[in-house]
Design a protein around this motif. Sequence first.
Motif, PDB file in Angstrom:
ATOM      1  N   LEU A 174       0.848  -1.189   0.000  1.00  0.00           N
ATOM      2  CA  LEU A 174       0.000   0.000   0.000  1.00  0.00           C
ATOM      3  C   LEU A 174       0.884   1.239   0.000  1.00  0.00           C
ATOM      4  N   ASP A 175       0.592   2.143  -0.926  1.00  0.00           N
ATOM      5  CA  ASP A 175       1.329   3.405  -1.034  1.00  0.00           C
ATOM      6  C   ASP A 175       0.330   4.544  -0.890  1.00  0.00           C
ATOM      7  N   VAL A 176       0.446   5.292   0.205  1.00  0.00           N
ATOM      8  CA  VAL A 176      -0.435   6.448   0.452  1.00  0.00           C
ATOM      9  C   VAL A 176       0.393   7.726   0.545  1.00  0.00           C
ATOM     10  N   SER A 177       1.555   7.717  -0.099  1.00  0.00           N
ATOM     11  CA  SER A 177       2.426   8.900  -0.044  1.00  0.00           C
ATOM     12  C   SER A 177       1.706  10.112  -0.617  1.00  0.00           C
ATOM     13  N   GLY A 178       1.861  11.242   0.075  1.00  0.00           N
ATOM     14  CA  GLY A 178       1.259  12.480  -0.396  1.00  0.00           C
ATOM     15  C   GLY A 178      -0.179  12.663   0.023  1.00  0.00           C
ATOM     16  N   CYS A 179      -0.767  11.689   0.729  1.00  0.00           N
ATOM     17  CA  CYS A 179      -2.140  11.842   1.220  1.00  0.00           C
ATOM     18  C   CYS A 179      -2.069  12.605   2.553  1.00  0.00           C
ATOM     19  N   ILE A 180      -2.187  13.904   2.454  1.00  0.00           N
ATOM     20  CA  ILE A 180      -1.855  14.781   3.600  1.00  0.00           C
ATOM     21  C   ILE A 180      -2.902  14.750   4.703  1.00  0.00           C
ATOM     22  N   HIS A 181      -4.108  14.214   4.440  1.00  0.00           N
ATOM     23  CA  HIS A 181      -5.158  14.228   5.463  1.00  0.00           C
ATOM     24  C   HIS A 181      -5.151  12.979   6.325  1.00  0.00           C
ATOM     25  N   LEU A 182      -4.278  12.021   6.077  1.00  0.00           N
ATOM     26  CA  LEU A 182      -4.239  10.816   6.889  1.00  0.00           C
ATOM     27  C   LEU A 182      -3.618  11.110   8.248  1.00  0.00           C
ATOM     28  N   THR A 183      -4.133  10.411   9.261  1.00  0.00           N
ATOM     29  CA  THR A 183      -3.623  10.575  10.625  1.00  0.00           C
ATOM     30  C   THR A 183      -3.273   9.204  11.197  1.00  0.00           C
ATOM     31  N   ASP A 184      -2.922   9.204  12.496  1.00  0.00           N
ATOM     32  CA  ASP A 184      -2.581   7.946  13.167  1.00  0.00           C
ATOM     33  C   ASP A 184      -3.743   6.959  13.151  1.00  0.00           C
ATOM     34  N   LYS A 185      -4.952   7.484  13.024  1.00  0.00           N
ATOM     35  CA  LYS A 185      -6.126   6.626  13.015  1.00  0.00           C
ATOM     36  C   LYS A 185      -6.111   5.688  11.804  1.00  0.00           C
ATOM     37  N   ALA A 186      -5.560   6.175  10.702  1.00  0.00           N
ATOM     38  CA  ALA A 186      -5.470   5.340   9.502  1.00  0.00           C
ATOM     39  C   ALA A 186      -4.573   4.131   9.742  1.00  0.00           C
ATOM     40  N   LEU A 187      -3.432   4.343  10.410  1.00  0.00           N
ATOM     41  CA  LEU A 187      -2.523   3.237  10.707  1.00  0.00           C
ATOM     42  C   LEU A 187      -3.180   2.202  11.614  1.00  0.00           C
ATOM     43  N   LYS A 188      -3.960   2.676  12.551  1.00  0.00           N
ATOM     44  CA  LYS A 188      -4.621   1.749  13.463  1.00  0.00           C
ATOM     45  C   LYS A 188      -5.620   0.875  12.710  1.00  0.00           C
ATOM     46  N   CYS A 189      -6.370   1.492  11.776  1.00  0.00           N
ATOM     47  CA  CYS A 189      -7.330   0.713  10.985  1.00  0.00           C
ATOM     48  C   CYS A 189      -6.621  -0.318  10.114  1.00  0.00           C
ATOM     49  N   LEU A 190      -5.508   0.064   9.507  1.00  0.00           N
ATOM     50  CA  LEU A 190      -4.741  -0.881   8.691  1.00  0.00           C
ATOM     51  C   LEU A 190      -4.180  -2.004   9.549  1.00  0.00           C
ATOM     52  N   TRP A 191      -3.735  -1.671  10.713  1.00  0.00           N
ATOM     53  CA  TRP A 191      -3.154  -2.669  11.624  1.00  0.00           C
ATOM     54  C   TRP A 191      -4.192  -3.719  12.018  1.00  0.00           C
ATOM     55  N   LYS A 192      -5.431  -3.283  12.164  1.00  0.00           N
ATOM     56  CA  LYS A 192      -6.485  -4.208  12.553  1.00  0.00           C
ATOM     57  C   LYS A 192      -7.025  -5.006  11.362  1.00  0.00           C
ATOM     58  N   GLY A 193      -7.151  -4.340  10.228  1.00  0.00           N
ATOM     59  CA  GLY A 193      -7.844  -4.979   9.106  1.00  0.00           C
ATOM     60  C   GLY A 193      -6.949  -5.719   8.128  1.00  0.00           C
ATOM     61  N   CYS A 194      -5.756  -5.224   7.868  1.00  0.00           N
ATOM     62  CA  CYS A 194      -4.885  -5.800   6.830  1.00  0.00           C
ATOM     63  C   CYS A 194      -3.750  -6.566   7.487  1.00  0.00           C
ATOM     64  N   LYS A 195      -4.014  -7.813   7.833  1.00  0.00           N
ATOM     65  CA  LYS A 195      -3.035  -8.607   8.563  1.00  0.00           C
ATOM     66  C   LYS A 195      -1.861  -9.053   7.685  1.00  0.00           C
ATOM     67  N   GLN A 196      -2.060  -9.099   6.366  1.00  0.00           N
ATOM     68  CA  GLN A 196      -0.990  -9.569   5.476  1.00  0.00           C
ATOM     69  C   GLN A 196      -0.188  -8.425   4.854  1.00  0.00           C
ATOM     70  N   LEU A 197      -0.413  -7.230   5.325  1.00  0.00           N
ATOM     71  CA  LEU A 197       0.319  -6.084   4.783  1.00  0.00           C
ATOM     72  C   LEU A 197       1.818  -6.226   5.066  1.00  0.00           C
ATOM     73  N   GLN A 198       2.628  -6.067   4.042  1.00  0.00           N
ATOM     74  CA  GLN A 198       4.075  -6.223   4.174  1.00  0.00           C
ATOM     75  C   GLN A 198       4.839  -4.934   3.887  1.00  0.00           C
ATOM     76  N   ILE A 199       4.368  -4.153   2.929  1.00  0.00           N
ATOM     77  CA  ILE A 199       5.073  -2.932   2.525  1.00  0.00           C
ATOM     78  C   ILE A 199       4.096  -1.764   2.600  1.00  0.00           C
ATOM     79  N   LEU A 200       4.499  -0.703   3.285  1.00  0.00           N
ATOM     80  CA  LEU A 200       3.663   0.484   3.450  1.00  0.00           C
ATOM     81  C   LEU A 200       4.514   1.728   3.240  1.00  0.00           C
TER      82      LEU A 200
END
Length: 738
Positions: free
Chosen positions: A662-688
């Motif tokens: 997942l590449d979200v570079s340049g998405c200036i409105h993302l906050t720590d809440k986004a990381l928490k959602c990814l951590w819970k939902g995307c268990k197979q995420l390897q590259i961010l």
Amino acid sequence: MASLRSASPELRAYFSRHNLLGVYEALLCGVIVMRPEDPLTYLEEKLREIMEKGLDAVLWYTCIDLSLHPKLKRISETYLNTVFGLGGEQRMTGELCAKAWDFYRRNLMKLYFGGWIKYNRLKKNKRKKAKQKMALAVVHYNVQMLRVIIQKWSTWVQIHKEKMTLAAKRLQQIFTTIYLNAVMKAWHAEAHSSLKTKAYFESLAKESQKGCFESNDLTVGHKTSHLPVKALLQVFRYVNLVDLARCAQVSQTWMLLTQNSSLWSDINFSSVKHKVQDQIVVNILQKWRPYVLCLNLRGCYSLHWPSFKSISECKNLQDLNLSECQGLNDESMRLISQGCRALLYLNLSYTDITNGTLRLLSSSFPNLQHLSLAHCRKFTDKGLLYLGSGKGCHKLIYLDLSGCNQISVDGFRNIANGCSGIQDLLINNMPSLTDRCIQALVEKCQQIMSVVFLDSPHLSDTTFKALAECKLVKVSIEGNNQITDLSFKLMSKCCPYIRHIHMADCQKITDAGLQMISPLKHILVLNVADCIRISDGGVRPFVQGSSGAKLRELNLTNCIHVTDASVTEIAQRCHELTYLTLRHCENVTDAGIEALGNMSSLISIDISGTSISDMSLRALGHHGKIKELSVSECKNISDTGIQMTDTCIQYLAAACHYLHFLDVSGCIHLTDKALKCLWKGCKQLQILKMLYCRNITKQAVLKYTAKLEKQEHSDADPPSWLGYDRDGNILTFTSVPE
């Protein structure tokens, strides 16, 4: 006077001058023929007629009636001259009689000799015809006899073959029976020996495990050792040499497994290239040389003569990669060529080999099929001439000449003469490559199926005219401003089975080109990235064409005129599409991406730099099979786009359980809440990737990305080339007045 022979010359001249002989002849002929009753009166009348007509008109038949002219012949032509003695030169003499007799005799002899010749020739022709008929009869007789003999011989051969077949079957049965008996005896002996060996090592393992149960680590190792042998071997195949050596020190069981010959058929020193020395290579190859089939020494710059000598002892080696080996030279290749005669794959890229090595290739590796000479700058056109000399590399089907700028048209002609069976041609980073080079190569290499010409700016449509003779399946060209839609037209006409088209950064490609290739039925990959003249007018007809339903990969990066209409058409037509890139397609909005949410085949999508917002990610949340997603430089995306609530449709983080990139570079409105959602939902995420996400803190990155294989983060303000500032405001650039 009886004769004028003795008269004086004056008298003789007088007779001739007054034509008295002619008058006398005419009167005499008239009297003889007409026989008048009164000759004197007749002569008097005729003399008067002669006097009236004149002497010049006197002829021998003047005194004869006209009715008698055709029946008469002149009664005298020379005899009167003789009578009157005026033809002295024609007097009959002995000499004239002798000549007359000789003339008569020769004519008579000629007549009879000619008849005799004709008679003999006729007899000779009859004998010749009789001889020809006899020869023809002999040939006919011989043919008949030969036919009878062949028929009898054929019958005998057929009977003999049947006897031999029966005998061979019988011998094969006997041999099979004896061979099976020998195999069974050997198998019984081997099984008995294996049982003894297994019992011995089991007893050793039990003794070594007695003192190991107190340690948790050793207990884990003990449990792991009870995995199936095939499973452990499969795990060890993914381990590099250093880790494999460490595994051998865990237990005796693991040590024995690491000595399995199947693990050493493919040796990769490249993964530990900074640690590899000559002694390590020599020790390993000396031990496992009968089993080594593939050897990768890419980037091992510390190797010298001892290592290359050890390579030459691997007689069964088929795949050898010596790319970037700084110690490799012509002498090293001479050592290798002495032993490795079975090579099929050879990579010599980025080395200092010269014409001497190319000469060795043709004489020492007759079965070579794949050859890479990329960025080898020290060989010349003459070296390529060696590829076709001697035994030659006539079985070569893959050739990489990337970066070899020293090759001229003559060099490509030498390749064509020696290696006419080339199917895959790779020539990247070669600015000196021209149409003439390709024409010289294709003149004899007409089996080419795949061509890759990245960064070759001087090629034009002429290249594709030359390649039209080949049945191309793959074409890759990048960074070219001379190729036009004509090349696509030639592909459509001459390459009906083409599957892969990569024409990135070709500025003259337009919608017309895509329309021309729309009838092709087998296209699986289409890449027209940075072809800024492509729009809906080209994409939609292509997708609606014969290959739309089969398309697997589509790259429309920076095709700024492509809109939601094309994306919607892609979603409706391309049911097998797995990779889609719409990077920097500024006119693609949420409406187009929402249509992609229904595509079950997509596993990778890049929508970076588009005008999408959270709504697009909600739509993609319906699709749970996406593994790679890039939404960088999308300033409208916020936390809402990658979270899940009870009332909204499934969002990205909840649905995409297989997401690993997942590449979200340049998405200036993302906050720590986004990381928490990814951590819970995307268990197979390897590259961010989270570059220029200033509202994501470092503490959250450390907390939620600790288990990721790779993560990139920076909280810096977005650079100006993204086109917006830290608050999402569009940047306007004003030109400086001159």
